[in-house]
Design an enzyme around this catalytic site. Structure first.
Site: not given
Length: 469
Positions: A84, A86, A115, A149-150, A173, A438
């Site tokens: 991913h 995003d 990430d 994805e997020e 991931d 994050h």
């Protein structure tokens, strides 16, 4: 050094440069645009990867702006590599600009570096190394690039409607050695609307904390009317909560109102105990100073029930021997225009039922105030037995390339592995490395980037070719 590893080392600088280019795109979900359902920045990231893949010799395709793919090889079956592009919002407090992809001390610092943009670039160049090795492909290899994805997985749902999903897959991931179990994931909105009389009776004007459910909020603020609040009591309560919860609390009068701010530490919503939740601190403080009006009672109930990271307050403290404990993150908290809403991110053990064991218990816990509990989205649990041939092949490759012991692990995080019937998350973080996804100052170590690429290259060779000479 074998042929695959040699190719990757020779292209080390190019790998880093391409990662920097991808990380400089602030691919947080934005307002939908024609042909760009997740906004301009996510579309830019998708096109970046499709153009890079094309330049490396892949066939590529764009699935109506929802996702993209890059493919090479031949065979009746397809090995999928799902990534991913995003990212979650960058947040505040960075020591470097979050989208400049600064290289410092052997690391690339950027939102998304870990990430999931670093692993995406590493796995793409791993595939390029296998392509250049001259190996004969026995399976097609298809990268699927998602960009939602997020915040909801609408990308994978759309892709599956339009194109066949791969027969088996790996998802770079997560963590090494290999993830064979992922807890169930569900986000619930807990909401209540109040009438005008209720709103006037409470001194709280507004509350704001968090932007997405799967991040521990590092800031939480409230604006209060000066009437109806004992400022000395509030100051004492804020100080006590800040000390107890390892937060910073500040108060400021401005234009006839009082601003209260708590600052904590962000973390991935799957590991809420690794952060210091500012929203939880704000609730604990307000409950000590508010009266017994309807809004205050609802805030007090949320404080008592919704802040436990083990779900105890919401009556969902669950455990099984396969996947461990449930976790709960209060990711978003809002009060505005008479509507109070909390959004929680719950990661639950694989043997429990989302409706019967989770939602119904939350409704029971919050029944005194009559909150609405609405599912926003979720993913079913994933579990693949340790003796599965895919797992055994990947662990063997991991051990050969790292010299470390291979074993399976369980996570609370959700990966695209759930989108396939026969897939696992494989890497990218090595055992013992700090979790930076994050968080502010997210980074990827360049040496780890290359090591991951080597592992992925040999895994692709093992799963999709007749071997590399």
């Amino acid at each position: 050094m074998d042929r695959l590893n040699q190719y990757l080392e020779q292209h080390r600088d190019q790998i880093v440069t391409q990662l920097q280019g991808l990380c400089r795109i602030p691919s947080v979900e934005g307002q939908p645009l024609p042909g760009k359902p997740f906004g301009q920045a996510c579309d830019d990231a998708l096109n970046y990867m499709l153009n890079l893949s094309s330049s490396l010799g892949f066939k590529t395709g764009n699935v109506d702006g929802y996702a993209g793919w890059a493919e090479y090889g031949e065979g009746d079956e397809t090995l999928g590599i799902l990534c991913h592009l995003d990212v979650v919002p960058e947040g505040e407090g960075w020591s470097v600009p979050p989208y400049e992809a600064v290289v410092k001390d052997g690391r690339v610092y950027a939102r998304g570096a870990d990430d999931n943009k670093g692993p995406t670039i590493a796995s793409l160049y791993a595939m390029k190394a296998v392509m250049e090795s001259g190996a004969r492909f026995t399976r097609k290899v298809r990268f699927i690039f998602g960009i939602n994805e997020e915040t909801g997985w609408k990308d994978m749902a759309y892709y599956a409607q339009k194109l066949p999903m791969p027969d088996l897959g790996i998802v770079p991931d997560g963590v090494f050695p290999l993830i064979n179990t992922e807890k169930g994931v569900v986000h619930f909105s807990i909401k209540k609307a109040f009438d005008e009389d209720d709103v006037r009776a409470c001194p709280v004007i507004s509350i704001s904390a968090g932007t997405v459910a799967n991040v521990v909020p590092e800031k939480a603020s409230a604006t209060l009317r000066l009437d109806g609040i004992d400022q000395d009591l509030l100051r004492a309560a804020a100080k006590a909560v800040a000390q107890d919860r390892k937060l910073i609390a500040t108060m400021k009068k401005e234009d006839g109102v009082l601003h209260l701010l708590f600052e904590g530490k962000s973390a991935h919503g799957a590991s809420p105990d690794e952060g210091n939740n500012a929203a939880a601190g704000l609730l604990l403080c307000l409950e000590k100073v508010l009266g017994r009006d309807s809004v205050a009672s609802a805030i007090r109930l949320l404080s008592a029930q919704a802040i436990d990271t083990d779900g105890a307050g919401l009556q969902i403290k669950l455990h099984d021997d396969v996947s461990g404990d449930l976790t709960c993150n209060l990711g978003v908290l809002r009060y505005e225009s008479g509507v109070l809403e909390a959004i929680v991110d719950i990661r639950f053990p694989i043997t429990f039922d989302e409706e019967k064991d989770i939602r119904q218990n939350i409704l029971s816990a919050l029944s005194p105030c009559g909150f609405e509990v609405t599912k926003l989205h979720g993913h079913a649990p994933l579990h693949m037995p340790k003796d599965h041939p895919l797992i055994q092949t990947l662990l063997k490759v991991y051990e050969e390339q790292t010299g470390l012991e291979g074993y399976t692990v369980t996570i609370g995080g959700g990966t695209y592995a759930r989108a396939l019937k026969n897939a696992v998350a494989f890497g990218f973080s090595l055992p013992g490395k700090e979790g930076v996804a994050h968080q502010k100052d997210e980074y990827v170590e360049i040496d780890s980037l290359l090591l991951g690429a080597r592992v992925y290259a040999h895994a692709i060779a093992a799963l999709a070719t007749d071997g590399v000479n």
